[in-house]
Structure formats: C-alpha cells, structure tokens
Design a protein around this motif. Sequence first.
Motif, PDB file in Angstrom:
ATOM      1  N   ASN A  31       0.826  -1.197   0.000  1.00  0.00           N
ATOM      2  CA  ASN A  31       0.000   0.000   0.000  1.00  0.00           C
ATOM      3  C   ASN A  31       0.868   1.258   0.000  1.00  0.00           C
ATOM      4  O   ASN A  31       0.591   2.218   0.710  1.00  0.00           O
ATOM      5  CB  ASN A  31      -0.944  -0.015   1.208  1.00  0.00           C
ATOM      6  N   GLY A  32       1.923   1.212  -0.824  1.00  0.00           N
ATOM      7  CA  GLY A  32       2.930   2.261  -0.834  1.00  0.00           C
ATOM      8  C   GLY A  32       2.439   3.668  -1.137  1.00  0.00           C
ATOM      9  O   GLY A  32       3.031   4.630  -0.671  1.00  0.00           O
ATOM     10  N   ALA A  33       1.379   3.806  -1.887  1.00  0.00           N
ATOM     11  CA  ALA A  33       0.912   5.142  -2.266  1.00  0.00           C
ATOM     12  C   ALA A  33      -0.277   5.602  -1.430  1.00  0.00           C
ATOM     13  O   ALA A  33      -0.815   6.673  -1.693  1.00  0.00           O
ATOM     14  CB  ALA A  33       0.537   5.166  -3.749  1.00  0.00           C
ATOM     15  N   TRP A  34      -0.674   4.848  -0.444  1.00  0.00           N
ATOM     16  CA  TRP A  34      -1.852   5.223   0.339  1.00  0.00           C
ATOM     17  C   TRP A  34      -1.666   6.614   0.941  1.00  0.00           C
ATOM     18  O   TRP A  34      -0.692   6.893   1.618  1.00  0.00           O
ATOM     19  CB  TRP A  34      -2.101   4.206   1.464  1.00  0.00           C
ATOM     20  N   ALA A  35      -2.616   7.503   0.635  1.00  0.00           N
ATOM     21  CA  ALA A  35      -2.640   8.870   1.168  1.00  0.00           C
ATOM     22  C   ALA A  35      -1.424   9.686   0.747  1.00  0.00           C
ATOM     23  O   ALA A  35      -1.021  10.601   1.435  1.00  0.00           O
ATOM     24  CB  ALA A  35      -2.798   8.865   2.684  1.00  0.00           C
ATOM     25  N   ARG A  36      -0.823   9.320  -0.393  1.00  0.00           N
ATOM     26  CA  ARG A  36       0.323  10.061  -0.900  1.00  0.00           C
ATOM     27  C   ARG A  36       0.156  10.301  -2.387  1.00  0.00           C
ATOM     28  O   ARG A  36      -0.399   9.490  -3.096  1.00  0.00           O
ATOM     29  CB  ARG A  36       1.601   9.260  -0.662  1.00  0.00           C
ATOM     30  N   PRO A  37       0.679  11.428  -2.872  1.00  0.00           N
ATOM     31  CA  PRO A  37       0.565  11.707  -4.324  1.00  0.00           C
ATOM     32  C   PRO A  37       1.462  10.826  -5.171  1.00  0.00           C
ATOM     33  O   PRO A  37       2.376  10.238  -4.715  1.00  0.00           O
ATOM     34  CB  PRO A  37       0.986  13.175  -4.427  1.00  0.00           C
TER      35      PRO A  37
END
Length: 97
Positions: A91-97
């Motif tokens: 879930n590396g991009a969770w809540a990140r651009p």
Amino acid sequence: MRATFYERTGAARDVLRIGELPDPVPGPGELRVKLQWSGVNPSDVKSRAGLRSPVMPFPRVTPHSDGMGVVDAVGPGVSEARLGERVWLWNGAWARP
C-alpha cells in the motif's frame, strides 16, 4: 526520478504520462525506497479511472501499491542504519501523491 503519473482521471491511454518528477524527500519518521519492482493493483486502476471518486486526491498521482527496493534516504527520527536495507512495500501510495 522517472515515473508514471496522471493529473486527471480517465482511461489509461488518455491520462497516464511518463516523465521526470522531483525526488521525494522523506519527512520525520519516514524513509525513501529506491524501487526495483512496483505493482499496480486493481485499487490503483479504479482510482485512475475515476471509479472511486471523480475528485483527484492530489493534483498529481503516481499509481503504486506494492513493491520492493532498497532504502536510499531517511528522514529525521529514522536510524541511518536503515540505509541500504532491502524492504517490501505494501500500500505504498496510500494517502500520498
């Protein structure tokens, strides 16, 4: 860094772009991973297509869920002993651009 990203939702052929983006800088308690492998999951596809929400969570999104690589930078509060460590991302991009 070279990355695939999108700045609007829609069909992959219409919105995905490949280009150079600034290297991310890890914040407090974070580390940065030089990816050697990255996976795009169904949740990434649904978000890019606008099926989850027509509103973009960030002006630019780099789709990415799972992957692996090597820690190449650490933020404040993270031991420099982590540098060079091989890691797996979920879930590396969770809540990140």
